[in-house]
Design a protein around this motif. Structure first.
Motif, mmCIF file in Angstrom:
data_model
loop_
_atom_site.group_PDB
_atom_site.id
_atom_site.type_symbol
_atom_site.label_atom_id
_atom_site.label_comp_id
_atom_site.label_asym_id
_atom_site.label_seq_id
_atom_site.Cartn_x
_atom_site.Cartn_y
_atom_site.Cartn_z
ATOM 1 N N PHE A 1 10.665 14.319 -4.727
ATOM 2 C CA PHE A 1 10.053 13.951 -3.454
ATOM 3 C C PHE A 1 10.496 12.541 -3.095
ATOM 4 O O PHE A 1 10.724 11.697 -3.981
ATOM 5 N N ARG A 2 10.607 12.289 -1.794
ATOM 6 C CA ARG A 2 11.111 11.002 -1.307
ATOM 7 C C ARG A 2 10.183 10.457 -0.244
ATOM 8 O O ARG A 2 9.762 11.173 0.667
ATOM 9 N N VAL A 3 9.858 9.171 -0.365
ATOM 10 C CA VAL A 3 9.100 8.440 0.638
ATOM 11 C C VAL A 3 9.938 7.236 1.047
ATOM 12 O O VAL A 3 10.285 6.406 0.201
ATOM 13 N N ALA A 4 10.276 7.146 2.325
ATOM 14 C CA ALA A 4 11.108 6.039 2.820
ATOM 15 C C ALA A 4 10.442 5.462 4.057
ATOM 16 O O ALA A 4 10.259 6.165 5.059
ATOM 17 N N ALA A 5 10.097 4.166 3.980
ATOM 18 C CA ALA A 5 9.465 3.470 5.106
ATOM 19 C C ALA A 5 10.379 2.348 5.583
ATOM 20 O O ALA A 5 11.000 1.640 4.774
ATOM 21 N N ARG B 1 0.832 -1.206 0.000
ATOM 22 C CA ARG B 1 0.000 0.000 0.000
ATOM 23 C C ARG B 1 0.871 1.261 0.000
ATOM 24 O O ARG B 1 0.499 2.270 -0.606
ATOM 25 N N ILE B 2 2.006 1.225 0.662
ATOM 26 C CA ILE B 2 2.892 2.400 0.665
ATOM 27 C C ILE B 2 3.401 2.677 -0.743
ATOM 28 O O ILE B 2 3.412 3.819 -1.208
ATOM 29 N N VAL B 3 3.841 1.634 -1.441
ATOM 30 C CA VAL B 3 4.279 1.805 -2.831
ATOM 31 C C VAL B 3 3.121 2.305 -3.692
ATOM 32 O O VAL B 3 3.286 3.203 -4.532
ATOM 33 N N GLN B 4 1.942 1.732 -3.488
ATOM 34 C CA GLN B 4 0.775 2.136 -4.275
ATOM 35 C C GLN B 4 0.443 3.616 -4.065
ATOM 36 O O GLN B 4 0.229 4.363 -5.029
ATOM 37 N N GLU B 5 0.406 4.062 -2.801
ATOM 38 C CA GLU B 5 0.065 5.456 -2.513
ATOM 39 C C GLU B 5 1.165 6.393 -3.008
ATOM 40 O O GLU B 5 0.880 7.482 -3.524
ATOM 41 N N LEU C 1 12.243 -4.289 6.706
ATOM 42 C CA LEU C 1 11.963 -4.170 5.275
ATOM 43 C C LEU C 1 11.971 -2.686 4.943
ATOM 44 O O LEU C 1 11.197 -1.913 5.512
ATOM 45 N N MET C 2 12.861 -2.273 4.041
ATOM 46 C CA MET C 2 12.959 -0.869 3.643
ATOM 47 C C MET C 2 12.280 -0.662 2.301
ATOM 48 O O MET C 2 12.599 -1.371 1.327
ATOM 49 N N VAL C 3 11.361 0.277 2.259
ATOM 50 C CA VAL C 3 10.637 0.635 1.034
ATOM 51 C C VAL C 3 10.926 2.105 0.748
ATOM 52 O O VAL C 3 10.619 2.977 1.568
ATOM 53 N N VAL C 4 11.526 2.379 -0.409
ATOM 54 C CA VAL C 4 11.902 3.747 -0.771
ATOM 55 C C VAL C 4 11.345 4.061 -2.157
ATOM 56 O O VAL C 4 11.551 3.293 -3.107
ATOM 57 N N VAL C 5 10.620 5.166 -2.258
ATOM 58 C CA VAL C 5 10.092 5.646 -3.536
ATOM 59 C C VAL C 5 10.583 7.079 -3.714
ATOM 60 O O VAL C 5 10.250 7.954 -2.905
ATOM 61 N N ARG D 1 11.815 5.968 -9.054
ATOM 62 C CA ARG D 1 12.472 4.705 -8.753
ATOM 63 C C ARG D 1 11.902 4.148 -7.450
ATOM 64 O O ARG D 1 11.813 4.853 -6.441
ATOM 65 N N VAL D 2 11.530 2.855 -7.489
ATOM 66 C CA VAL D 2 11.014 2.150 -6.326
ATOM 67 C C VAL D 2 12.045 1.104 -5.915
ATOM 68 O O VAL D 2 12.477 0.292 -6.747
ATOM 69 N N SER D 3 12.410 1.125 -4.646
ATOM 70 C CA SER D 3 13.411 0.189 -4.135
ATOM 71 C C SER D 3 12.871 -0.492 -2.883
ATOM 72 O O SER D 3 12.392 0.188 -1.964
ATOM 73 N N VAL D 4 12.949 -1.834 -2.877
ATOM 74 C CA VAL D 4 12.505 -2.630 -1.732
ATOM 75 C C VAL D 4 13.649 -3.561 -1.351
ATOM 76 O O VAL D 4 14.096 -4.368 -2.173
ATOM 77 N N VAL D 5 14.149 -3.438 -0.122
ATOM 78 C CA VAL D 5 15.239 -4.287 0.346
ATOM 79 C C VAL D 5 14.936 -4.737 1.768
ATOM 80 O O VAL D 5 14.120 -4.128 2.479
ATOM 81 N N SER D 6 15.607 -5.820 2.167
ATOM 82 C CA SER D 6 15.438 -6.362 3.506
ATOM 83 C C SER D 6 16.806 -6.770 4.046
ATOM 84 O O SER D 6 17.624 -7.347 3.331
ATOM 85 N N ASP D 7 17.022 -6.431 5.334
ATOM 86 C CA ASP D 7 18.256 -6.854 5.983
ATOM 87 C C ASP D 7 18.023 -7.959 7.002
ATOM 88 O O ASP D 7 18.884 -8.242 7.833
#
Length: 421
Positions: A404-408, A326-330, A355-359, A345-351
């Protein structure tokens, strides 16, 4: 005979100031603005005082001492215009009447009796200050008293021409009307601003509650799935496990019964949440694995976008999986609405722990409306609520290049995270 409520209101208005003795512009942020009213009234008094003395002695032949006393009585109270204009009016008006009575005894004053030019100027400034601070009934009372004084002087001295009587009354009425209109318009604008502020706050609160209800409806499917698994496992345990005692079998039956009852209560809860008459979506809730579909839809909408999504994210908690989607969608929807044509650019990574979601999107190629963080759009509000639900963090804001940057940052073990207030 008891006076009417209207007359009582007018009488109360001219005897009781409706505004506290707060100087004009007292709330102004700059010092010179707060001092400006005092400078103006000081300059007015300093100019009118010698001019009044000169006019009374030169044009009307009033003795110097008497002219000085009248000039002080008529001009000095004008220093109160910045904070107590109504009280100043009660001093100036009797002083003006006293001056008119003195002039009535002087020969050759018929053409400009009973109000000399400095008296008219000072009185007009006085009623202007009153009209900018006091209520309408006070202004009506001031005008009625002014008219009564002018009429009384005209009737009391019929041998004098009284040419300035009508001029004083008309000019006072015009100034009171204009000043009162300006004051009422300013008050209306202040009330409108207060109402708009309250409306914005109520709308933001309503948006927040709607987002929370929508998130709760979506999480119903996640919780219901787990409860269904518990029910099936508890029901099938006596058949899958051999050697269970009667007490253990009874315990599994109790667990299954409690799970089924919880499912029934959840269905009732869902009916309450869906209070808008809609049935909601029947399809399973999506996860971050479907982010590619969102990116493809964004590209079809005219926004060049690319996705970085590793294939080995592993099994994500359902709430985290849904929140990330939903974060990526919004975020992509905000790009389409507010930054059409911007490189995204949409980036999804996990350590393993988060879980990091960056748009991130670049500047828009076309003029667009600014992004609404707490307006009618639910985008950022929904993101914050979803991140808050999982105990994660959200960072949003503009970039130096105009993007603009969205980072969760969502914890994968969100059940162990601190409760969110």
């Amino acid at each position: 005979m008891t006076p009417s409520p209207t007359l009582r209101a007018i009488g109360h208005g001219i005897t009781h100031p409706s505004h506290p003795p707060t100087p004009v512009f007292a709330d102004s942020p700059k010092r010179w603005q707060r001092l400006l009213p005092y400078v103006v009234v000081l300059a007015l008094a300093l100019v009118l005082l010698p001019v009044t003395i000169t006019v009374l002695t030169g044009s009307y032949g009033v003795p110097g001492a008497l002219a000085g006393a009248l000039a002080v009585a008529q001009s000095a109270p004008l220093l109160m215009l910045a904070h107590r204009p109504l009280q100043a009016w009660w001093i100036v008006l009797p002083a003006d009447v006293a001056g008119a009575l003195v002039l009535a005894a002087r020969p050759g004053t018929d053409d400009a009796w009973p109000w000399p030019a400095p008296t008219i100027v000072g009185y007009l400034f006085l009623v202007l200050a009153i009209s900018l601070r006091e209520k309408r009934q006070t202004l009506i009372g001031v005008l009625l008293v002014t008219g009564a004084v002018c009429l009384g002087l005209a009737l009391g001295f019929p041998d004098h021409n009284g040419g300035t009587n009508l001029l004083m009354f008309i000019l006072s009425a015009v100034v009171l009307v204009i000043g009162g209109a300006v004051r009422e318009r300013g008050e209306a604008q202040r009330r409108l601003a207060e109402v708009q502020t309250l409306s914005e706050a109520e709308r933001a609160q309503r948006t927040l509650l709607e987002e929370r209800a929508r998130i709760a409806r979506e999480l119903h499917d996640v919780v219901a799935h787990h409860m269904s698994v518990i029910t099936v496992q508890a029901d099938s345990a006596p058949y899958r496990l051999t050697g269970l005692s009667a007490e253990a079998a009874e315990e599994f039956g109790s667990i299954a019964s409690s799970a089924r009852e919880s499912l029934s209560e959840m269905r009732r809860l869902l009916v309450v949440l869906r209070n808008d008459g809609t049935e909601g979506e029947r399809a399973p809730q999506p996860g971050i694995a479907r982010a590619q579909q969102l990116v493809e839809a964004t590209v079809r909408a005219g926004v060049p976008a690319e996705l970085s999504l590793p294939a080995d994210l592993g099994v994500l908690p359902p709430a985290v999986d849904l929140s990330a989607y939903r974060i990526v969608q919004e975020a992509l929807a905000n790009v389409v609405r507010h930054a059409p044509g911007a490189q995204t650019r949409v980036s999804v990574v996990s350590d393993g722990a988060y879980l990091m979601v960056v748009v991130v999107n670049g500047p828009s190629e076309a003029p667009s409306s600014p992004l609404e963080a707490t307006g009618t759009g639910h985008g950022l509000v929904g993101m914050r609520e979803r991140v808050r639900l999982t105990g994660g963090t959200l960072d949003t804001g503009p970039l130096p290049d105009g993007g603009f940057r969205v980072a969760a940052r969502l914890p994968l073990d969100y059940s162990a995270s601190e409760d969110v207030k």
